[in-house]
Write an enzyme that holds these catalytic residues in place. Structure first.
Site, short mmCIF file in Angstrom:
data_model
loop_
_atom_site.label_atom_id
_atom_site.label_comp_id
_atom_site.label_asym_id
_atom_site.label_seq_id
_atom_site.Cartn_x
_atom_site.Cartn_y
_atom_site.Cartn_z
N SER A 128 109.22 64.12 -7.34
CA SER A 128 108.78 64.70 -6.07
C SER A 128 109.70 64.27 -4.94
O SER A 128 110.28 63.17 -4.97
CB SER A 128 107.36 64.20 -5.80
OG SER A 128 106.99 64.44 -4.48
N TYR A 155 100.36 57.22 -4.93
CA TYR A 155 100.87 58.38 -5.67
C TYR A 155 102.41 58.40 -5.63
O TYR A 155 103.09 58.52 -6.65
CB TYR A 155 100.32 59.70 -5.09
CG TYR A 155 101.08 60.90 -5.61
CD1 TYR A 155 100.89 61.36 -6.90
CD2 TYR A 155 102.04 61.55 -4.81
CE1 TYR A 155 101.62 62.43 -7.39
CE2 TYR A 155 102.77 62.63 -5.29
CZ TYR A 155 102.56 63.07 -6.58
OH TYR A 155 103.30 64.12 -7.07
N LYS A 159 105.62 57.90 -8.61
CA LYS A 159 106.80 58.74 -8.90
C LYS A 159 108.07 57.87 -8.90
O LYS A 159 108.93 58.02 -9.76
CB LYS A 159 106.93 59.88 -7.87
CG LYS A 159 105.85 60.94 -8.01
CD LYS A 159 105.92 61.69 -9.34
CE LYS A 159 104.71 62.54 -9.61
NZ LYS A 159 104.55 62.99 -10.98
P1 NAD Z 1 97.92 69.85 -11.56
O1 NAD Z 1 96.88 68.84 -11.29
O2 NAD Z 1 97.58 71.28 -11.32
O3 NAD Z 1 98.45 69.71 -13.06
C1 NAD Z 1 98.48 68.48 -13.74
C2 NAD Z 1 97.82 68.71 -15.09
O4 NAD Z 1 97.89 67.49 -15.84
C3 NAD Z 1 96.35 69.09 -14.98
O5 NAD Z 1 96.09 70.21 -15.79
C4 NAD Z 1 95.59 67.86 -15.49
O6 NAD Z 1 94.40 68.20 -16.15
C5 NAD Z 1 96.62 67.25 -16.43
N1 NAD Z 1 96.54 65.79 -16.62
C6 NAD Z 1 96.47 64.81 -15.68
N2 NAD Z 1 96.44 63.61 -16.27
C7 NAD Z 1 96.50 63.82 -17.61
C8 NAD Z 1 96.52 62.98 -18.73
N3 NAD Z 1 96.45 61.66 -18.63
N4 NAD Z 1 96.60 63.54 -19.95
C9 NAD Z 1 96.66 64.88 -20.11
N5 NAD Z 1 96.64 65.73 -19.08
C10 NAD Z 1 96.58 65.21 -17.83
O7 NAD Z 1 99.22 69.46 -10.71
P2 NAD Z 1 100.57 70.25 -10.47
O8 NAD Z 1 100.63 70.62 -9.03
O9 NAD Z 1 100.76 71.29 -11.48
O10 NAD Z 1 101.61 69.08 -10.68
C11 NAD Z 1 102.26 68.86 -11.91
C12 NAD Z 1 103.21 67.69 -11.78
O11 NAD Z 1 104.13 67.94 -10.72
C13 NAD Z 1 102.53 66.36 -11.44
O12 NAD Z 1 103.20 65.34 -12.12
C14 NAD Z 1 102.74 66.24 -9.94
O13 NAD Z 1 102.74 64.90 -9.54
C15 NAD Z 1 104.12 66.85 -9.81
N6 NAD Z 1 104.40 67.36 -8.45
C16 NAD Z 1 103.52 68.25 -7.89
C17 NAD Z 1 103.77 68.72 -6.59
C18 NAD Z 1 102.81 69.66 -5.92
O14 NAD Z 1 102.82 69.73 -4.69
N7 NAD Z 1 101.98 70.41 -6.65
C19 NAD Z 1 104.92 68.30 -5.92
C20 NAD Z 1 105.78 67.39 -6.54
C21 NAD Z 1 105.51 66.93 -7.82
C1 WQD Z 2 102.61 70.21 4.57
C2 WQD Z 2 102.59 70.19 6.08
C3 WQD Z 2 100.96 68.69 7.05
C4 WQD Z 2 97.39 70.80 5.75
C5 WQD Z 2 102.28 66.62 -0.24
C6 WQD Z 2 102.48 65.30 -0.94
C7 WQD Z 2 103.82 65.25 -1.60
C8 WQD Z 2 104.05 66.46 -2.51
C9 WQD Z 2 103.71 67.76 -1.81
C10 WQD Z 2 103.51 65.92 -4.76
C11 WQD Z 2 102.44 68.78 6.66
C12 WQD Z 2 100.66 70.13 7.41
C13 WQD Z 2 98.70 70.44 5.96
C14 WQD Z 2 96.61 71.25 6.86
C15 WQD Z 2 98.53 70.97 8.28
N1 WQD Z 2 103.21 66.44 -3.64
N2 WQD Z 2 99.26 70.52 7.21
N3 WQD Z 2 97.23 71.33 8.07
O1 WQD Z 2 102.42 66.51 3.01
O2 WQD Z 2 104.56 67.72 2.50
O3 WQD Z 2 103.30 66.75 0.70
O4 WQD Z 2 102.41 67.67 -1.21
O5 WQD Z 2 104.44 65.23 -5.06
O6 WQD Z 2 103.87 64.08 -2.32
O7 WQD Z 2 102.39 64.27 0.03
O8 WQD Z 2 102.40 68.76 1.85
O9 WQD Z 2 100.99 70.75 1.97
O10 WQD Z 2 99.95 68.47 2.42
O11 WQD Z 2 101.51 69.45 4.08
O12 WQD Z 2 99.03 71.05 9.40
O13 WQD Z 2 95.42 71.57 6.73
O14 WQD Z 2 101.44 70.91 6.52
O15 WQD Z 2 100.73 67.85 8.13
O16 WQD Z 2 103.21 68.73 7.81
P1 WQD Z 2 103.17 67.36 2.13
P2 WQD Z 2 101.11 69.37 2.52
#
Ligand code: NAD
Ligand code: WQD
Length: 348
Positions: A128, A155, A159
């Site tokens: 991330s 969290y 990562k």
């Molecule tokens: P999500 O929660 O929709 O998907 C994660 C999936 O993993 C879920 O289906 C959950 O049931 C499963 N899971 C969690 N722990 C588990 C375990 N111990 N064993 C088996 N299954 C398990 O999340 P997502 O948004 O699809 O994110 C996927 C990956 O990408 C995560 O590692 C997250 O940290 C990373 N990521 C997400 C974002 C984002 O904003 N969505 C941004 C950066 C990184």
């Molecule tokens: C985006 C912008 C808020 C909601 C998070 C995790 C990061 C990554 C992605 C996994 C920010 C603003 C939000 C609202 C708002 N995930 N906002 N009103 O904070 O960039 O990142 O998700 O790895 O680790 O921290 O994403 O979508 O929460 O916010 O004004 O109701 O929108 O302040 O500026 P963020 P976000």
């Protein structure tokens, strides 16, 4: 010809489901392992509806070594794995740090333990942009060489720690392990079939789901967290990347490890996945309104604790080396998010 098999942990989740679709479209056989802690098996049916092929599915906890090993015994050798399985809610991680460290670290350690015992392993890790924290101004847009800052949340720490675990393991298993860590910026949108998309639990913490829930009338108004930041319009800036574009980058990463591994710099590589364009919160609102014709009522609210002021990606390394680009126009992305929200409303 034998099809290559990819293990997708967390494949019933938001990004995992979209990636499973892209892998199948590219000819890979996909095996999904998910404990359904943040998803449902229904997603597997929906993937089948989109691609015409049902991925093999195992309900198992990757943090449970014996359950996870049993799945792998049944599946046999896999050619590559993508590790999505993790908890991802930043606020929850502050309240429940041990749950986050246990789940996110243990599931990766188990995957590595199982796969490094085979002759050849290739792993893509879901990292991330959170690992960069708030980059210094001179490092914006942020590239992969920017220094990592101490994470703001447990969290984020998981990562960074997972990347360290991968780095050390890659060093110890030079001959049989390849790793690509993909640092996602802010994934948004849904598959254009509106069969799969993001399923936020409770009140959405992320911006786009809150925007679409406000658009549909589930939320009265959107709070814009701060308009006094040092940015052109005072609201925070992020790099919003379409989830289907993101999914395609995983296919490119797998292909690099399987077909072009001699071109890799060592056996572990890092790539930023973003569009290269920073959008402010207020710009997101107006782009959504333009794309959909739906007005978003909003008010300016206090800053949200722990928010980074501005971060967006320099994706040129992924563009050049993975031959990948975030190509979908923003209005299509916004429309896909809106269609998904409407679909959720009509299903409920
Ligand atoms: P999500 O929660 O929709 O998907 C994660 C999936 O993993 C879920 O289906 C959950 O049931 C499963 N899971 C969690 N722990 C588990 C375990 N111990 N064993 C088996 N299954 C398990 O999340 P997502 O948004 O699809 O994110 C996927 C990956 O990408 C995560 O590692 C997250 O940290 C990373 N990521 C997400 C974002 C984002 O904003 N969505 C941004 C950066 C990184
Ligand atoms: C985006 C912008 C808020 C909601 C998070 C995790 C990061 C990554 C992605 C996994 C920010 C603003 C939000 C609202 C708002 N995930 N906002 N009103 O904070 O960039 O990142 O998700 O790895 O680790 O921290 O994403 O979508 O929460 O916010 O004004 O109701 O929108 O302040 O500026 P963020 P976000």
């Amino acid at each position: 010809m034998k099809r290559l098999k990819v293990l997708v942990t967390g494949g019933a989740g938001y990004i995992g489901a979209h990636t499973t679709v892209e892998l199948q479209k590219s000819g890979f056989e996909v095996v999904v392992v998910d404990n359904l802690s943040n998803s449902s098996e229904d997603v597997i049916d929906r993937i089948e509806k989109i691609t015409g092929e049902r991925p093999r599915f195992f309900k198992a906890d990757c943090a449970d070594l014996s359950a996870f090993s049993k799945v792998l015994e049944e599946v046999g050798e896999v050619d590559a794995a993508i590790h999505f399985a993790a908890f991802k809610a930043v606020g929850e991680s502050v309240r429940e740090p041990l749950m986050y460290y246990r789940n996110n670290l243990q599931s990766l350690i188990n995957l590595l333990q199982i796969l490094t015992s085979s002759a050849k392993a290739a792993i893509v890790f879901s990292s991330s942009c959170t690992v960069y924290g708030q980059p210094d101004k001179e490092n914006l847009p942020v590239n992969e060489n920017a220094p990592l800052k101490k994470a703001e949340s447990p969290y984020g720490m998981t990562k960074q720690m997972c990347e360290d675990i991968l780095e050390d393991t890659a060093k110890a298993f030079k001959d049989n392990l390849k790793v690509i860590s993909l640092r996602y910026f802010n994934p948004i949108g849904a598959h254009d079939s509106a069969l799969i998309g993001e399923l936020p639990r409770g009140v959405p913490q992320n911006l786009l789901p809150f925007v679409t829930q406000t658009a549909i009338g589930k939320r009265e108004q959107l709070n814009v967290f701060g308009n006094d930041y040092n940015t052109p319009d005072g609201s925070c800036i992020r790099d919003y990347i379409y989830v289907c574009d993101l999914a395609k980058a995983h296919v490119a990463a797998i292909k690099r490890m399987l077909y072009e591994s001699e071109m890799m710099e060592g056996n572990i590589e890092y790539f930023n996945l973003g569009t290269g364009r920073g959008l402010s919160v207020l710009e997101v609102i107006s782009e959504f309104e333009k794309a959909t014709g739906v007005k978003i009522p909003y008010k300016i609210a206090p800053r949200r604790e722990g928010d980074v002021e501005q971060v967006w990606a320099d994706p040129s390394k992924a563009n050049k080396i993975l031959g990948w680009i975030a190509e979908t126009p923003l209005d299509e992305v916004m429309k896909s998010a809106w269609l998904w929200e409407q679909r959720l409303a009509s299903d409920s």
